[in-house]
Design a protein around this motif. Structure first.
Motif, PDB file in Angstrom:
ATOM      1  N   ALA A 117     -38.189  39.243  24.698  1.00  0.00           N
ATOM      2  CA  ALA A 117     -38.260  40.353  24.066  1.00  0.00           C
ATOM      3  C   ALA A 117     -36.625  40.433  23.155  1.00  0.00           C
ATOM      4  CB  ALA A 117     -38.020  41.575  24.929  1.00  0.00           C
ATOM      5  N   SER A 150     -42.647  38.688  18.384  1.00  0.00           N
ATOM      6  CA  SER A 150     -41.694  39.286  17.238  1.00  0.00           C
ATOM      7  C   SER A 150     -42.953  39.628  16.085  1.00  0.00           C
ATOM      8  CB  SER A 150     -40.730  38.276  16.692  1.00  0.00           C
ATOM      9  OG  SER A 150     -41.358  37.241  15.733  1.00  0.00           O
ATOM     10  N   VAL A 170     -44.345  42.779  17.132  1.00  0.00           N
ATOM     11  CA  VAL A 170     -43.574  43.868  17.080  1.00  0.00           C
ATOM     12  C   VAL A 170     -43.125  44.494  15.672  1.00  0.00           C
ATOM     13  CG1 VAL A 170     -41.120  44.753  17.662  1.00  0.00           C
ATOM     14  CG2 VAL A 170     -42.279  43.063  19.157  1.00  0.00           C
ATOM     15  N   MET A 176     -39.179  47.293  21.037  1.00  0.00           N
ATOM     16  CA  MET A 176     -38.541  46.781  22.175  1.00  0.00           C
ATOM     17  C   MET A 176     -39.453  46.966  23.399  1.00  0.00           C
ATOM     18  SD  MET A 176     -35.459  45.660  23.390  1.00  0.00           S
ATOM     19  CE  MET A 176     -34.278  45.658  24.757  1.00  0.00           C
ATOM     20  N   ALA A 201     -42.504  44.781  23.160  1.00  0.00           N
ATOM     21  CA  ALA A 201     -42.053  43.605  23.405  1.00  0.00           C
ATOM     22  C   ALA A 201     -41.760  43.139  24.916  1.00  0.00           C
ATOM     23  CB  ALA A 201     -40.830  42.998  22.587  1.00  0.00           C
ATOM     24  N   LEU A 202     -41.253  44.044  25.735  1.00  0.00           N
ATOM     25  CA  LEU A 202     -41.261  43.852  26.933  1.00  0.00           C
ATOM     26  C   LEU A 202     -42.375  43.616  27.570  1.00  0.00           C
ATOM     27  CD1 LEU A 202     -38.273  46.364  27.848  1.00  0.00           C
ATOM     28  CD2 LEU A 202     -38.096  43.785  27.954  1.00  0.00           C
ATOM     29  N   GLU A 249     -45.351  42.789  26.436  1.00  0.00           N
ATOM     30  CA  GLU A 249     -46.446  41.968  26.106  1.00  0.00           C
ATOM     31  C   GLU A 249     -46.890  41.085  27.010  1.00  0.00           C
ATOM     32  OE1 GLU A 249     -48.311  42.152  23.660  1.00  0.00           O
ATOM     33  OE2 GLU A 249     -49.317  40.167  24.431  1.00  0.00           O
ATOM     34  N   SER A 251     -42.535  36.443  32.081  1.00  0.00           N
ATOM     35  CA  SER A 251     -42.212  37.732  32.084  1.00  0.00           C
ATOM     36  C   SER A 251     -42.947  38.537  33.416  1.00  0.00           C
ATOM     37  CB  SER A 251     -42.367  38.325  30.776  1.00  0.00           C
ATOM     38  OG  SER A 251     -43.956  38.575  31.006  1.00  0.00           O
ATOM     39  N   THR A 288     -39.849  50.030  30.559  1.00  0.00           N
ATOM     40  CA  THR A 288     -40.372  50.363  29.451  1.00  0.00           C
ATOM     41  C   THR A 288     -40.686  51.858  29.170  1.00  0.00           C
ATOM     42  OG1 THR A 288     -42.835  50.173  30.379  1.00  0.00           O
ATOM     43  CG2 THR A 288     -41.873  48.351  29.153  1.00  0.00           C
TER      44      THR A 288
END
Lengths: 382, 338
Positions: free
Chosen positions: B97, B195, B198, B252, B255-256, B258, B283, B317
């Motif tokens: 992220a 990215s 995002v 963010m 991204a965390l 995904e 992740s 999140t």
């Protein structure tokens, strides 16, 4: 006010009437830009390929871009002052960012469509499932019929579940409001970026593990509706806020109650925008992979009953085909990607067609219809 | 105020004018209507509450077994020695992220500035549509694009960074630099792909706040002799700061969480490694996607461990996103009254 009378101004001079064009591209601008691009390319080639021991295409263009900005600033500082140079360098950098965004979208959509087109040429790809297809079968066998059916069933159910609730919540935020609405709006905003896998995990924990229901297309639809709900609410609230307050007041002045006002004035006025919000949410939901992956299982054959048995949706199909080591399966995955992108593009085009206008603004077809009715009425009268 | 003072001409007997208290009593129909709406609005809280409840209930077994060790273990052995925890996969996910944010924040804000300040008016609507389309491209498409298109092309860049910027600790490369597969499936590549997912979030939210920067102050800046960039720096960016920060936090959160793109690109590892160019990453979300099928049994410890990891991800999140949403809400509170 005699002092303000413009008697002394040369009004009859036609040249002064012409509006001043503010952002005109002069030959100098174009030459500076082109010159620094070419100069940077040459310098980059010398430095990157000959002098320094670098390699790699992406690195080459990355360095070229940095050199280009430096060259542009250097050449610019020969003719403009410092403020103007900074202004122009920033303008060029930001324009590149805009171009980059467009290039990325076109690149991704185009790459998937091109790679997928090899298998999509077999029309059987859309009418066959993977039931009779083994690992080494040729491309002419196997297809995405089961995945298309699964996707359409799941997204339809998810839309039916999420849209009424989402729009009702949006009406609450926009029409009732008050202090109590603020935490709701904050949480809705926060939920729009909720990890999609959490929705799947929640339905897995709730429906499958606790209630003991088997994995099914319906469970996937529930999970999808959890992810779509905040998107519908947020987009719809933005649209409802644009409905002019005067329309509401007119309705109240005629003695309308709040629910009649909302149902007969606010919602019809915002109809096109609301449809756009719903279609965009559907486009987002149709591409969600993680929720159906967790709770819908994976079937290779057609299963039209979303309440019983495992059901594959298009993104999950692509996922499993990618995980397979066979090159033919990868091509099939791109075929699935082709279908998915086309679905998203269709939904997107519908959304753009319907929306874009302010609430109450008539579409071209509506205007034509009104004109037709008016002329018909006029004709009758005559 | 002399106008309001009673003049001597007015008879003093007349009582002072007082506005009638306006009482609006909603009809029964309206009351029911509002109740339904309120219930639908608050259903969001019910959903979040249900998610929390069921994840906690299902995760209890794993927490009970591992205790505090769940937060400090860098492994994922479900069977007999029971050695699993999120000490590797959570920071690895945060690393992905972070890379995604490092790329997406400047790019997203630049695109937003281009669309709202520089693009020709005729191009503005199509550009907004392109950004909306980018947000609607399914994550699986990003995943296969990253796997088949981006990864072979970015390996050269990776090795370039590894060889020449290796003195920076994060870019340090301890494997053989001439073997391309040592660069594949790395945290860095996953970060680049995330990215791209995002960017549309940051762009569309910040573009909205940028376009609301007051016209009068823009013209004031120009009248004081500012260049366009000077005007942006002194008017548009300060005005949009709150919205941009909120947009970045929502990005963010995305991204965390995904899942699929990360799952497809990185090869899963359960050991934390901050050397982002080296192969292997993970992740929480991709661990769930990879492992959920190995434990079909409802009461199994494996599923419970995944639920526990999911609970941590959800909590994280939710906090990040709620903070972002509060910041955004503040920045637009002025026009939310309309």
């Amino acid at each position: 006010m005699t002092a303000l009378e413009p008697t002394t101004l040369p009004l009859d001079d036609p040249a002064s009437d012409r509006p001043l064009r503010l952002r005109r591209v002069t030959a100098e601008d174009a030459l500076t830009l082109g010159g620094s691009a070419i100069g940077a390319l040459a310098l980059d080639w010398v430095l990157y390929e000959r002098v320094l021991p670098f390699s790699g295409v992406l690195g080459f263009w990355f360095c070229w871009y940095l050199l280009f900005l430096a060259c542009y600033a250097a050449i610019g500082s020969l003719q403009w002052n410092r403020l103007a140079v900074r202004d122009r360098v920033v303008a060029v950098a930001l324009t590149t960012a805009g171009l980059l965004a467009v290039a990325l979208v076109i690149g991704q959509v185009g790459y998937t469509l091109v790679r997928g087109s090899t298998v999509v040429r077999h029309t059987s790809f859309f009418t066959h499932s993977m039931a009779d297809t083994g690992a080494l079968s040729p491309l002419s066998s196997g297809g995405i019929e089961h995945a298309l059916i699964g996707t359409l069933e799941q997204i339809t159910m998810a839309t039916v579940l999420a849209v009424p609730l989402g729009i009702a919540a949006a009406i609450y935020l926009a029409e009732v409001g008050g202090r109590a609405a603020r935490p709701v709006r904050t949480l809705v905003d926060a939920m729009t970026a909720l990890p999609d896998i959490i929705a799947g995990l929640f339905i897995l924990a709730f429906l499958v593990l606790t209630l003991g229901l088997p994995k099914s297309g319906f469970a996937a639809a529930l999970a999808l509706s959890v992810t779509m709900l905040p998107i519908v609410t947020r987009a719809s609230e933005a649209v409802l806020r644009l409905v002019p307050g005067t329309l509401r007041e007119a309705s109240y002045a005629l003695g309308g109650s709040q629910w009649r006002t909302v149902l007969t004035v606010v919602l019809p006025t915002a109809r096109s925008g609301l449809t756009t919000a719903v279609v965009l949410a559907v486009a987002r939901g149709i591409g969600e992979t993680a929720p159906p992956l967790l709770v819908a299982g994976y079937a290779v054959g057609v299963n039209t009953n979303a309440f019983k048995g495992w059901q594959t949706s298009l993104p999950v199909y692509i996922y499993y085909e990618i995980l397979s080591p066979e090159p033919n399966d990868h091509i099939r995955a791109f075929g699935g990607g082709f279908a998915l992108i086309i679905l998203v593009l269709i939904l997107f085009t519908i959304a753009r067609r319907l929306g874009g206008g302010a609430p109450g603004e008539l579409s071209r077809r509506q205007r034509r219809k009104i004109a037709r009715q008016a002329s018909a009425r006029g004709g009758r009268r005559a | 105020m002399p106008a309001n003072e009673p003049t001597a001409l007015m008879p003093p007997a007349v009582p002072e004018d007082r506005p009638r208290a306006i009482v609006s009593r909603p009809s029964t129909g309206d009351q029911i209507f509002r109740m339904i709406l309120r219930a639908s609005g608050w259903s969001v809280f019910v959903i979040v509450g249900l998610i929390l409840t069921f994840l906690i209930v299902r995760a209890a077994k794993a927490f009970h077994l591992m205790g505090f060790g769940f937060l400090t273990t860098q492994n994922w052995i479900i069977y007999s020695p029971h050695h699993f925890g999120i000490a590797a996969i959570l920071p690895l996910g945060i690393l992905i992220a972070a890379i995604a944010m490092l790329i997406a924040v400047p790019t997203g804000i630049s695109i937003a500035l281009y669309i709202s300040e520089y693009s020709p008016l005729a191009l503005r609507k199509p550009l907004i549509a392109v950004i909306d389309l980018m947000a609607a491209i399914p994550s699986i498409i990003f995943g296969i694009w990253g796997l088949f298109f981006l990864e072979p092309r970015i390996l050269g860049f990776d090795s370039w960074v590894g060889r020449h910027l290796g003195w920076i600790p994060v870019f340090n490369f301890r494997l053989n630099t001439s073997v391309p597969s040592n660069y594949a499936t790395s945290t860095f590549i996953a970060g680049v792909v995330v990215s791209l997912m995002v960017i549309p979030i940051i762009t569309s939210l910040s573009r909205q706040v940028f376009s609301q920067a007051p016209q009068g102050e823009r013209e004031g800046a120009y009248a004081l002799g500012a260049t366009r960039w000077g005007m942006i720096r002194t008017v548009v960016l300060p005005f949009g700061r709150g919205g941009v920060i909120g947009a970045c936090m929502l990005g963010m959160g995305r991204a965390l969480g995904e899942t699929i793109a990360v799952t497809l690109i990185v090869s899963a590892t359960f050991k934390f490694n901050y050397h982002v160019l080296e192969t292997g990453g993970n992740s929480i979300a991709s661990t769930i996607a990879n492992e959920f099928n190995s434990f079909p049994d409802a009461g199994s410890i494996g599923l419970s461990a995944l639920m526990a990891a999911g609970l941590v991800l959800f909590g994280l999140t939710l906090i990040v996103n709620t903070l972002g949403a509060i910041v955004i809400g503040r920045s637009r509170s002025g026009q939310a009254t309309g």
